[in-house]
Design an enzyme around this catalytic site. Structure first.
Site, mmCIF file in Angstrom:
data_model
loop_
_atom_site.group_PDB
_atom_site.id
_atom_site.type_symbol
_atom_site.label_atom_id
_atom_site.label_comp_id
_atom_site.label_asym_id
_atom_site.label_seq_id
_atom_site.Cartn_x
_atom_site.Cartn_y
_atom_site.Cartn_z
ATOM 1 N N SER A 1 1.050 -1.135 -0.154
ATOM 2 C CA SER A 1 0.063 0.038 -0.196
ATOM 3 C C SER A 1 0.774 1.355 0.019
ATOM 4 C CB SER A 1 -0.978 0.142 1.177
ATOM 5 O OG SER A 1 -0.131 0.196 2.592
ATOM 6 N N CYS B 1 2.794 -6.515 2.411
ATOM 7 C CA CYS B 1 2.126 -5.436 3.248
ATOM 8 C C CYS B 1 1.366 -6.401 4.540
ATOM 9 C CB CYS B 1 0.990 -4.885 2.447
ATOM 10 S SG CYS B 1 -0.376 -4.041 3.608
ATOM 11 N N CYS C 1 4.448 -3.476 10.174
ATOM 12 C CA CYS C 1 4.098 -2.867 9.165
ATOM 13 C C CYS C 1 5.317 -2.503 8.245
ATOM 14 C CB CYS C 1 3.483 -1.584 9.338
ATOM 15 S SG CYS C 1 3.158 -0.486 7.896
ATOM 16 N N THR C 2 5.535 -3.105 6.992
ATOM 17 C CA THR C 2 6.575 -3.019 6.219
ATOM 18 C C THR C 2 7.069 -1.442 5.947
ATOM 19 O OG1 THR C 2 5.355 -3.046 4.233
ATOM 20 C CG2 THR C 2 6.234 -5.245 4.831
ATOM 21 N N HIS C 3 6.358 -0.434 6.291
ATOM 22 C CA HIS C 3 6.678 1.050 6.324
ATOM 23 C C HIS C 3 7.809 1.131 7.530
ATOM 24 C CE1 HIS C 3 3.437 1.552 3.350
ATOM 25 N NE2 HIS C 3 3.876 2.644 3.221
#
Length: 259
Positions: A10, A72, A182-184
């Protein structure tokens, strides 16, 4: 088999996973989709997340991808079961690394920083029950963090203050492992290290996902036979400048794609 690996998220967060895959599988071609127009997924309903995941999957299949990495956590926990049942390529998912944290904690207290969509999912709760028996798991929604990272503000005073407010209760509770759900969030590593006590281990899934990707490609006989560095393409359906800044060391361009 010289077909690309597809990766979607995302937004820009999944590039933290892409970089680990690139290190582990340097000869593989990759295609990365940043669905930044619809970020963050973590605040969306399960139905919306499923529809977005299907759309991203079909676009990558149209580009002849041989395997798809759902980079994600929210899309994995809400949609990967459906994707695996309804599409013929292998899927690699990402979920918070509860198991390694549970194995490593000495205080028996583990923090999880994740999106609402991940924390509320049935897959997250079943994983926690399976691996964290006897462990206190302190969950914290990272509300607003994805939006700040998507704006290129991952290392600002505003982000630091927000992150501090989320981590303070975990520090007071004496967690000794923090799971990034979360990959962020790996892009917050400088701030995380600044705020957290030195003994707190920060655990994310990137390297494990790259290992699993390689293992599945070997198992399915899908590894490339090429010995040339793989090509990579990045696509975003929003302003490309932020995504460009996160992959600029690879001297590549990001293309706008309306999807």
């Amino acid at each position: 088999m010289h077909r690309p690996i597809g990766i979607f998220d995302s937004g820009i967060g999944g590039t933290s996973i892409w970089k680990e895959i690139r290190k582990k599988l340097p000869f593989e071609d990759t295609i990365y989709l940043a669905d930044s127009k619809n970020a963050p997924y973590g605040t969306r309903s399960e139905v919306e997340i499923l529809e977005l995941s299907k759309k991203n999957t079909e676009l990558l299949l149209a580009k002849d991808c041989k395997l798809i990495v759902v980079a994600c956590n929210t899309a994995t926990t809400n949609a990967i079961s459906y994707l695996r049942k309804n599409y013929s390529v292998p899927f690699i998912g990402i979920e918070p690394a509860i198991k390694p944290a549970a194995l490593q904690t000495k205080t028996k207290k583990v923090g999880v920083l994740a999106t609402k969509g991940t924390l509320s999912s049935s897959l997250f709760h079943s994983t926690s029950r399976l691996h964290a028996e006897g462990i206190e798991v302190i969950e914290q929604e990272g509300k607003g963090l994805v939006e700040l990272i998507e704006e290129g503000k991952e290392n600002t005073g505003e982000t630091e203050a927000l992150l501090q407010s989320y981590l303070e209760p975990m520090i007071l509770a004496q967690v000794d492992c923090l799971v990034l759900g979360c990959t962020h969030y790996p892009y917050l590593m400088p701030l995380l290290k600044k705020i957290l006590p030195e003994h707190v281990q920060i655990i994310d899934s990137g390297e494990a996902v790259a290992r699993q990707t390689k293992a599945i490609l070997e198992q399915e006989n899908l590894l490339t036979t090429s010995t040339k560095k793989g090509e990579f393409k990045f696509y975003s359906n929003a302003e490309v400048k932020v995504l460009q800044s996160f992959v600029q060391e690879y001297w590549t361009s990001v293309d706008y794609l309306d999807f």
